[in-house]
Design an enzyme around this catalytic site. Structure first.
Site, PDB file in Angstrom:
ATOM      1  N   MET A  57      43.009  43.046  43.457  1.00  0.00           N
ATOM      2  CA  MET A  57      42.860  41.632  43.178  1.00  0.00           C
ATOM      3  C   MET A  57      42.693  41.442  41.678  1.00  0.00           C
ATOM      4  SD  MET A  57      40.156  38.888  44.696  1.00  0.00           S
ATOM      5  CE  MET A  57      38.675  39.358  43.832  1.00  0.00           C
ATOM      6  N   PRO A  58      43.776  41.327  40.925  1.00  0.00           N
ATOM      7  CA  PRO A  58      43.636  41.120  39.487  1.00  0.00           C
ATOM      8  C   PRO A  58      43.107  39.728  39.157  1.00  0.00           C
ATOM      9  CG  PRO A  58      45.924  41.637  40.069  1.00  0.00           C
ATOM     10  CD  PRO A  58      45.151  41.487  41.327  1.00  0.00           C
TER      11      PRO A  58
END
Length: 62
Positions: free
Chosen positions: A1-2
């Protein structure tokens, strides 16, 4: 999850920010294999008087 944090001198339009968020999201999908819904982009608008380059505030450059 950037999560991508983008600091900009204030003044960009919502349309410009949307386009940039879409570009960052696409890059994460292509490069990292992320799902688009997992990419967060945070925009932080900084007033021109709070940002200096070379010792000169941006509010004095224009």
């Amino acid at each position: 999850m950037p999560t991508i944090r983008v600091e900009l001198i204030e003044g960009r339009t919502p349309e410009q920010k949307k386009a940039l968020a879409q570009a960052f999201t696409a890059a994460c999908v292509t490069t990292l294999g992320s799902k688009p819904e997992s990419v967060d982009v945070l925009f932080l608008d900084v007033p021109r008087h709070d940002w200096a380059t070379g010792g000169v505030p941006w509010s004095e450059k224009l």
